[in-house]
Design an enzyme around this catalytic site. Structure first.
Site, short mmCIF file in Angstrom:
data_model
loop_
_atom_site.label_atom_id
_atom_site.label_comp_id
_atom_site.label_asym_id
_atom_site.label_seq_id
_atom_site.Cartn_x
_atom_site.Cartn_y
_atom_site.Cartn_z
N ASP A 1 13.30 128.14 21.96
CA ASP A 1 13.98 128.96 22.95
C ASP A 1 15.40 128.47 23.25
OD1 ASP A 1 11.92 130.78 23.30
OD2 ASP A 1 11.00 129.64 24.93
N HIS B 1 8.07 128.58 17.89
CA HIS B 1 7.01 129.57 18.07
C HIS B 1 7.48 130.93 17.59
CE1 HIS B 1 9.45 129.80 21.73
NE2 HIS B 1 9.10 131.07 21.80
N ARG C 1 8.12 135.05 31.19
CA ARG C 1 8.34 133.64 30.83
C ARG C 1 9.27 132.98 31.84
NH1 ARG C 1 11.70 132.89 25.59
NH2 ARG C 1 13.44 132.61 27.04
N HIS D 1 11.39 130.33 16.16
CA HIS D 1 12.53 129.85 16.93
C HIS D 1 12.08 128.86 18.00
CE1 HIS D 1 10.93 133.11 19.40
NE2 HIS D 1 11.57 132.59 20.45
#
Length: 344
Positions: free
Chosen positions: A137, A299, A314, A135
């Site tokens: 983000d 990623h 994150r 995907h």
């Protein structure tokens, strides 16, 4: 007898010897796509041939000088994802301060922030799974993040690596007829997707009461507000001008295609992106930081660490509305709050 003195013509004169500027020198030609920029002031070590590099000798903080921040930003755009080892000095506050040097940090649109932070998303394996599907983000919103900065806190003894893929080299490698097709293709992205498939690596039976409850709980948080957004399949990078494929697991269908044809075409394109040649795999250590360009990459985590604890946090940086080759911008077509079906 008188002597005769020989006479000679005057010595020829010549114009002064011409002078030329020194021969220009040029940086060496890169022999592979992910080669380091020889003009960068940073100590950069490429990791894979098409994506990923380690930046050495930089201690991350919100107090770095402007030149270093600009050089890191350029390296992220060039290498797609950069890694910093041993950044154990970073607290949540310092993590957010570093992210703020590259733009406005933003919280996840549906998931609550990590305890004690303003913007950070916690990725914690305490339920035994990770985001183990490809995907980009938050592409279910219009202006999704331009960059993400992930910090390793608790890392498994073995397993739990993360893999990134380069959407630009994937686009460049498409056969010309396929490239002509995707140049004008649009896709609908949504956070209302198949949670059972994404949580397939969680321990236990997905069809058990526990498995179904896990899916319901995940949906209740992640899809508390349902978004649908149309994005171009080929995005033009706002800084480099490069074209990249914009796909990933938030894609529900292609505009103008039915579900069956969308699924077949999606698999073809997604396979081009995630070819091993377009990827880099990172083995985490505590204190590692990964900073990636979310406009040109996908990623996924590798969910092979069993019941070991894996905790990362994150920060994401506010992005621009994507633009396609024809200049059209992405647009939101649905934003709707959904009543929770998860049990208390």
């Amino acid at each position: 007898m008188s002597s005769i003195v020989a006479t000679y013509p005057p010595v020829a004169t010549y114009p002064p010897v011409a002078t030329y500027p020194p021969v220009a020198t040029y940086p060496p030609v890169a022999t592979y796509p992910n080669a380091a920029d020889p003009t960068s002031p940073l100590d950069i070590t490429p990791v894979a041939g098409r994506i990923g590099a380690i930046i050495n000798g930089v201690t991350l903080s919100g107090d770095l000088d402007e030149a270093t921040i600009a050089a890191i930003d350029a390296a992220v755009i060039r290498h797609k994802v950069v890694f910093f080892r041993g950044q154990t000095q970073l607290t949540d506050e310092a993590h957010e301060a570093f992210a703020a040097r590259f733009g406005d940090p933003v919280a996840h649109p549906t998931v609550p922030v990590a305890a004690g932070s303003r913007y950070l998303l916690e990725l914690d394996s305490k339920e035994g799974f990770a985001a183990s599907s490809w995907h980009t983000d938050v592409t279910f919103v219009e202006a999704y993040p331009k960059g993400s900065i992930l910090r390793g806190i608790t890392i498994p003894e073995a397993g739990g690596d993360t893999v990134w893929a380069n959407g630009e080299t994937a686009y460049d490698g498409l056969p010309e007829p396929l490239r002509q097709l995707v140049n004008h293709l649009w896709a609908v992205h949504s956070n209302d997707y198949d949670y059972a498939a994404v949580l397939a690596n969680a321990p236990g039976d997905a069809n058990s009461d526990e498995g179904r409850q896990r899916q319901a709980n995940h949906r209740a948080v992640f899809a508390s507000t349902v978004y649908e957004t149309e994005h171009p399949v080929v995005r033009v990078h706002p800084v480099s001008g490069q074209r990249s494929l914009l796909l990933g697991h938030f894609v529900r269908r292609f505009v103008g295609f039915n579900e069956a044809d969308s699924a077949r075409l999606f698999n073809i394109l997604q396979d081009h992106i995630t070819r091993p040649e377009n990827t880099v795999r990172w083995r985490w250590q505590p204190g590692d930081v990964a900073f990636w360009d979310n406009r040109s990459t996908q990623h996924r985590a590798i969910a092979d660490f069993g019941l070991q604890r894996r905790t990362l946090r994150r920060a994401t940086i506010n992005g621009e509305v994507p633009v396609g080759i024809d200049g059209r911008q992405s647009r939101t077509v649905r934003k709707e709050q959904v009543a929770s079906t998860a049990s208390a």
